[in-house]
Design an enzyme around this catalytic site. Structure first.
Site, PDB file in Angstrom:
ATOM      1  N   TYR A   1      34.335 -19.934  21.216  1.00 35.41           N
ATOM      2  CA  TYR A   1      34.561 -21.204  20.524  1.00 35.41           C
ATOM      3  C   TYR A   1      33.731 -21.338  19.241  1.00 35.41           C
ATOM      4  CZ  TYR A   1      36.685 -22.629  24.999  1.00 35.41           C
ATOM      5  OH  TYR A   1      37.480 -22.715  26.133  1.00 35.41           O
TER       6      TYR A   1
ATOM      7  N   ASP B   1      26.032 -18.027  32.536  1.00 32.27           N
ATOM      8  CA  ASP B   1      27.289 -18.784  32.570  1.00 32.27           C
ATOM      9  C   ASP B   1      27.177 -19.892  31.534  1.00 32.27           C
ATOM     10  OD1 ASP B   1      29.900 -18.741  33.911  1.00 32.27           O
ATOM     11  OD2 ASP B   1      29.448 -20.838  34.338  1.00 32.27           O
TER      12      ASP B   1
HETATM   13  P1  ITT Z   1      30.775 -13.130  31.897  1.00 29.69           P
HETATM   14  O1  ITT Z   1      31.219 -14.083  32.975  1.00 29.69           O
HETATM   15  O2  ITT Z   1      31.106 -11.715  32.177  1.00 29.69           O
HETATM   16  O3  ITT Z   1      29.317 -13.328  31.525  1.00 29.69           O
HETATM   17  P2  ITT Z   1      32.577 -14.717  30.229  1.00 29.69           P
HETATM   18  O4  ITT Z   1      33.112 -14.482  28.843  1.00 29.69           O
HETATM   19  O5  ITT Z   1      33.568 -14.901  31.336  1.00 29.69           O
HETATM   20  O6  ITT Z   1      31.587 -13.501  30.544  1.00 29.69           O
HETATM   21  P3  ITT Z   1      31.631 -17.393  30.789  1.00 29.69           P
HETATM   22  O7  ITT Z   1      32.191 -17.369  32.160  1.00 29.69           O
HETATM   23  O8  ITT Z   1      30.230 -17.924  30.616  1.00 29.69           O
HETATM   24  O9  ITT Z   1      31.607 -15.943  30.138  1.00 29.69           O
HETATM   25  O10 ITT Z   1      32.649 -18.178  29.879  1.00 29.69           O
HETATM   26  C1  ITT Z   1      32.282 -18.961  28.842  1.00 29.69           C
HETATM   27  C2  ITT Z   1      33.415 -19.176  27.878  1.00 29.69           C
HETATM   28  O11 ITT Z   1      32.847 -19.832  26.750  1.00 29.69           O
HETATM   29  C3  ITT Z   1      34.062 -17.898  27.338  1.00 29.69           C
HETATM   30  O12 ITT Z   1      35.393 -18.196  26.988  1.00 29.69           O
HETATM   31  C4  ITT Z   1      33.288 -17.576  26.099  1.00 29.69           C
HETATM   32  O13 ITT Z   1      34.087 -16.963  25.100  1.00 29.69           O
HETATM   33  C5  ITT Z   1      32.825 -18.946  25.635  1.00 29.69           C
HETATM   34  N1  ITT Z   1      31.446 -18.872  25.159  1.00 29.69           N
HETATM   35  C6  ITT Z   1      30.327 -18.591  25.889  1.00 29.69           C
HETATM   36  N2  ITT Z   1      29.239 -18.580  25.102  1.00 29.69           N
HETATM   37  C7  ITT Z   1      29.677 -18.851  23.858  1.00 29.69           C
HETATM   38  C8  ITT Z   1      29.041 -18.953  22.604  1.00 29.69           C
HETATM   39  O14 ITT Z   1      27.746 -18.742  22.463  1.00 29.69           O
HETATM   40  N3  ITT Z   1      29.791 -19.235  21.543  1.00 29.69           N
HETATM   41  C9  ITT Z   1      31.116 -19.442  21.660  1.00 29.69           C
HETATM   42  N4  ITT Z   1      31.802 -19.338  22.800  1.00 29.69           N
HETATM   43  C10 ITT Z   1      31.093 -19.047  23.894  1.00 29.69           C
END
Ligand code: ITT
Length: 199
Positions: free
Chosen positions: A152, A70
């Site tokens: 992002y 997360d």
């Molecule tokens: P899962 O829950 O299935 O793992 P998710 O995309 O919903 O996938 P998150 O709940 O962790 O993942 O959401 C994090 C948000 O931040 C999501 O909008 C991602 O696109 C963004 N994000 C996460 N890691 C990132 C990174 O390394 N670089 C840029 N944006 C990132």
């Protein structure tokens, strides 16, 4: 023989970043081989709670070793937002482009662009959960730059760097980023356990 590790994420970009750093230690599997029709729930109030919730969901449903991720972007001038709401900052359904545009809009006219990216990884194995956190400080640029990465990445420039994450290759990002830093802690943990088992 390397053990099998399932990545408890439905985000293919995370799978790509995590797999490239884990392949020496594990046979890495994404969720395509497991029968999941629904979205993995993430209803916690913190990254730690959500990471644990995702790992627990896959562990209980399939009884496999897994690693959940997360992540969130915390912007100082926005009191830590979008933070735990990073995936749905602009509302449902999840939309990376809309999230990024809303964030830039909310920072118009604000001089303080400081931000940090955080990842909490949760490993489930042998009935136990272990969490590992990684972070990187940086700033939000005025306009998106670059076409690599995801989420992002086009608006986040890590400190001491000239380029945003989206202007870096996967391996360049993986040398410094929040996810890679959390993963380094996880791999150290795995190595320690292995050392104890070998003694
Ligand atoms: P899962 O829950 O299935 O793992 P998710 O995309 O919903 O996938 P998150 O709940 O962790 O993942 O959401 C994090 C948000 O931040 C999501 O909008 C991602 O696109 C963004 N994000 C996460 N890691 C990132 C990174 O390394 N670089 C840029 N944006 C990132």
């Amino acid at each position: 023989m390397r053990p099998i590790l399932y990545l408890a994420t439905q985000n293919k970009h995370k799978v790509e970043e995590l797999s490239s750093l884990l392949q020496d230690h594990f046979i890495v599997r994404d969720l395509s081989t497991l029968a999941i029709t629904e979205e993995i729930p993430e209803t916690g109030a913190t990254l730690v709670e959500n990471s644990l919730q995702k790992a627990r969901f896959i562990a209980e449903k399939f009884q496999v070793s897994c690693l959940a991720d997360d992540s969130g972007l915390e912007v100082e001038a926005l009191a830590g937002a979008p933070g735990v709401n990073s995936a749905r900052y602009a509302g449902e359904p999840k939309n990376d482009q809309a999230n990024l545009e809303l964030l830039l809009k909310n920072l118009v006219g604000i001089a303080n662009r400081r931000a940090r990216f955080v990842t909490v990884l949760t490993y489930f194995h042998d009935g136990a959960f272990h969490s590992f956190e990684g972070e990187i400080q940086g700033e939000i640029v005025e306009a998106p730059r670059g076409s690599q990465g995801f989420g992002y990445d086009p608006i986040f420039k890590p400190e001491n760097q000239d380029r945003t994450f989206a202007e870096m290759t996967l391996s360049e990002k993986n040398q410094i980023a929040h996810r890679a830093r959390a993963l380094e802690k996880f791999i150290n943990f795995i190595d320690e356990i292995q050392k104890c088992a070998d003694e």
